[in-house]
Design an enzyme around this catalytic site. Structure first.
Site, PDB file in Angstrom:
ATOM      1  N   SER A 106      76.850 -29.436 -76.745  1.00 12.84           N
ATOM      2  CA  SER A 106      75.430 -29.251 -76.986  1.00 12.84           C
ATOM      3  C   SER A 106      75.349 -28.728 -78.420  1.00 12.84           C
ATOM      4  O   SER A 106      75.834 -27.648 -78.709  1.00 12.84           O
ATOM      5  CB  SER A 106      74.888 -28.228 -75.997  1.00 12.84           C
ATOM      6  OG  SER A 106      73.493 -28.249 -75.979  1.00 12.84           O
ATOM      7  N   ARG A 126      81.549 -27.113 -62.925  1.00  7.03           N
ATOM      8  CA  ARG A 126      80.787 -25.890 -63.209  1.00  7.03           C
ATOM      9  C   ARG A 126      81.580 -24.697 -62.701  1.00  7.03           C
ATOM     10  O   ARG A 126      81.695 -24.502 -61.495  1.00  7.03           O
ATOM     11  CB  ARG A 126      79.408 -25.932 -62.543  1.00  7.03           C
ATOM     12  CG  ARG A 126      78.511 -24.745 -62.904  1.00  7.03           C
ATOM     13  CD  ARG A 126      77.142 -24.863 -62.271  1.00  7.03           C
ATOM     14  NE  ARG A 126      76.381 -25.966 -62.822  1.00  7.03           N
ATOM     15  CZ  ARG A 126      75.664 -25.902 -63.934  1.00  7.03           C
ATOM     16  NH1 ARG A 126      75.591 -24.791 -64.604  1.00  7.03           N
ATOM     17  NH2 ARG A 126      75.013 -26.956 -64.369  1.00  7.03           N
ATOM     18  N   GLU A 164      77.929 -33.424 -69.546  1.00  8.66           N
ATOM     19  CA  GLU A 164      77.668 -32.773 -70.819  1.00  8.66           C
ATOM     20  C   GLU A 164      78.924 -32.028 -71.281  1.00  8.66           C
ATOM     21  O   GLU A 164      79.382 -31.105 -70.618  1.00  8.66           O
ATOM     22  CB  GLU A 164      76.503 -31.787 -70.656  1.00  8.66           C
ATOM     23  CG  GLU A 164      76.139 -31.065 -71.923  1.00  8.66           C
ATOM     24  CD  GLU A 164      75.150 -29.932 -71.669  1.00  8.66           C
ATOM     25  OE1 GLU A 164      74.356 -30.035 -70.708  1.00  8.66           O
ATOM     26  OE2 GLU A 164      75.205 -28.938 -72.425  1.00  8.66           O
ATOM     27  N   ARG A 222      80.848 -17.170 -67.516  1.00 17.34           N
ATOM     28  CA  ARG A 222      79.445 -17.321 -67.110  1.00 17.34           C
ATOM     29  C   ARG A 222      79.296 -17.070 -65.607  1.00 17.34           C
ATOM     30  O   ARG A 222      80.026 -17.648 -64.803  1.00 17.34           O
ATOM     31  CB  ARG A 222      78.950 -18.726 -67.447  1.00 17.34           C
ATOM     32  CG  ARG A 222      79.065 -18.998 -68.921  1.00 17.34           C
ATOM     33  CD  ARG A 222      78.470 -20.322 -69.316  1.00 17.34           C
ATOM     34  NE  ARG A 222      78.624 -20.500 -70.751  1.00 17.34           N
ATOM     35  CZ  ARG A 222      78.217 -21.545 -71.435  1.00 17.34           C
ATOM     36  NH1 ARG A 222      77.609 -22.543 -70.801  1.00 17.34           N
ATOM     37  NH2 ARG A 222      78.389 -21.616 -72.735  1.00 17.34           N
ATOM     38  N   ARG A 260      85.443 -30.190 -68.582  1.00 18.83           N
ATOM     39  CA  ARG A 260      84.759 -31.474 -68.391  1.00 18.83           C
ATOM     40  C   ARG A 260      85.428 -32.593 -69.183  1.00 18.83           C
ATOM     41  O   ARG A 260      85.436 -33.752 -68.760  1.00 18.83           O
ATOM     42  CB  ARG A 260      83.283 -31.348 -68.775  1.00 18.83           C
ATOM     43  CG  ARG A 260      82.541 -30.434 -67.810  1.00 18.83           C
ATOM     44  CD  ARG A 260      81.072 -30.367 -68.116  1.00 18.83           C
ATOM     45  NE  ARG A 260      80.416 -29.397 -67.242  1.00 18.83           N
ATOM     46  CZ  ARG A 260      79.149 -29.028 -67.387  1.00 18.83           C
ATOM     47  NH1 ARG A 260      78.406 -29.553 -68.369  1.00 18.83           N
ATOM     48  NH2 ARG A 260      78.625 -28.157 -66.556  1.00 18.83           N
TER      49      ARG A 260
END
Length: 423
Positions: free
Chosen positions: A353, A278, A350, A263, A391
């Site tokens: 999802s 991130r 997070e 990403r 994470r």
RNA sequence: GGAGAGGUGGCUGAGUGGUCGAAAGCAACGCUUUGCUAAAGCGUCAUACCUCAAAAGGGUAUCGGGGGUUCGAAUCCCCCCCUCUCCGCCA
């Protein structure tokens, strides 16, 4: 992609549902309807001309067979042909214009979603475990990583730029252990089929799951934008069955894949850039389901539960929140986020999802199933992380840190990691 | 990367310019016959879109994808994608 017939027949309903999202999608409905009217008008005229040409061409064939003259008819059909060429072009343009508009439109939120504007409006659904307490001030994973040599951000930046990780020694082994732990859990206990898909993805598959055309700037493109690095295994795995008609008995299909995820995180510069939270490339085990519309909401609950199991077995405190309409992703109709507690951050992260995309992606990739009455209908596609690695890594090392700076490995992970602690 | 062969409906496979959305076979579904099974006979058996209030009906497109030639293309030409074979390279 929304069904143009639904927009045509219930424009007010569609507008109203879309308006609960952020953005101006609901303002595009009139433009789409106008485009649709024009498109159909052109198409009707084109079809009439085609019918004429077809009929007259057959007559020419018949005349020639009987050795009768046909020049007059041929001239007439030639004229029709020219009109058809022109009209064809206009119709194709109108088709494409409409498709482009539809591709920009997000999915309709589920009727029972909480209405809201942003993350502050996301209700908590449930909490598992409690925040661990420490007799010392818990360090964050960056400090722990540096002390125990778990990863090397400076050298990673040297070879790839900021935002890339290089795990080292016990850190690399822990990352690998977590991947294998997740894969084994979902394949052995939750009955998912493991797939190991390609990471280089063509445009049409990126359109299929909804990354394109809207979010191209977030993707790593290769070959002059012909192909892209997968931002999540959702893309190759959901597209596995694109343009197929599945048997109802095959559903629900449960698929699990480990892949790295790429990403660009354009626009996120400076946010959460410290450590592993991130990054431009990270490992993730992804769950994907293809289900019938009748079972998809139930399957979403189960899929979320499957992802939660990872955290439960590792003994990590987490909460599940439901995304409100304003905070939901582009293609999702309903989303649960799973957030794991990271003591060193003093925050929830997070790590998963879980979403039901209903027929939004299936429509884009033309993925159907034959129901018990023999009718072809779009499947519902679902996916959720099970879970995202860096994470999870952060939560794990921060949660299990000891006063002496070592890290205990939870029992369930020990067979994968090979020892009971890192020091 | 080079050379060649090929891509037709759920499957096999015919079709090289006309009445072909496509023969035939298999599979599937329905009906009939039958003591059951089997078999046989008959029938149905692609998708999308447009038209229609809806249904019925009508129409258009689709033979890997796109473009071209032609009055007319599964069929001829061009580009692309994919599969297979051989050569080269390579973990």
């Amino acid at each position: 992609m929304l069904d143009i017939r639904l927009i045509r027949e219930k424009p007010d309903y569609v507008r109203e549902r879309l308006a609960t999202r952020n953005g101006d999608a609901h303002l595009k409905i009139d433009e789409i309807l106008a485009c649709d009217r024009r498109r159909r008008e052109l198409e009707t005229r084109l079809q009439q001309l085609n019918a004429d040409r077809k009929r007259l061409s057959k007559e020419i064939g018949a005349k020639r067979a009987k050795k009768e003259p046909s020049e007059e008819l041929e001239a007439q059909v030639r004229g029709i042909g020219e009109e058809i060429t022109k009209l064809n072009e206009e119709t194709a343009q109108a088709d494409e214009a409409q498709r482009n508009l539809l591709l920009q439109l997000p999915n309709l939120p589920y009727d029972q979603n909480p209405i809201g504007v942003d993350a502050k409006d996301n209700p908590e659904v449930r909490v598992w475990g409690t925040k661990p307490e420490y007799a010392f001030t818990p360090a964050d994973h960056v400090a722990l990583g540096a002390k125990l040599h778990l990863f090397d951000p400076e050298r990673a930046a040297k070879i790839s730029g900021s935002g890339f990780i290089c795990f080292t020694g016990p850190g690399a082994r822990l990352e690998r252990a977590l991947i294998n732990f997740c894969l084994d859990l979902h394949t052995r206990q939750h009955d998912y089929l493991e797939v190991s898909p390609p990471f280089v993805i063509r445009r049409d598959s990126m359109v299929g799951t909804g990354q394109l055309p809207k979010f191209e700037e977030d993707m790593y493109g290769l070959e002059n934008g012909e192909v892209f690095l997968a931002p999540t295994a959702e893309v190759p795995v959901t597209n596995l069955h694109r343009e197929e008609i599945l048997a109802e008995a095959e559903l629900p299909k449960r698929l699990v894949a480990y892949t790295p995820c790429f990403r660009r995180e354009a626009g996120s510069a400076g946010r959460e850039t410290r450590g592993l939270i991130r990054v431009h490339q990270f490992d993730k085990v992804e769950l994907v389901k293809l289900a019938t519309p009748e079972t998809s909401w139930d399957e979403l609950e189960k899929l979320t539960g499957n992802a939660e199991k990872v955290l439960q077995l590792l003994g990590l405190h987490y909460r599940v929140i439901e995304l409100c309409t304003g905070d939901m992703g582009f293609g999702s109709a309903r989303t649960y986020d799973i957030e794991v507690w990271a003591p060193g951050q003093n925050a929830y992260l997070e790590v998963s999802s879980c979403s039901n995309y209903t027929d939004f992606q299936a429509r884009r990739m033309n993925l159907k199933f034959k129901d018990s009455e023999g009718k072809n209908r779009f499947v519902h596609t679902l996916n959720g992380s099970g879970t995202a690695m860096p994470r999870l890594f952060v939560a794990l090392v921060e949660t299990y840190q000891q006063a002496d700076g070592s890290i205990k490995i939870p029992e369930a992970l020990q067979p994968y990691f090979g020892s009971a602690e890192i020091r």
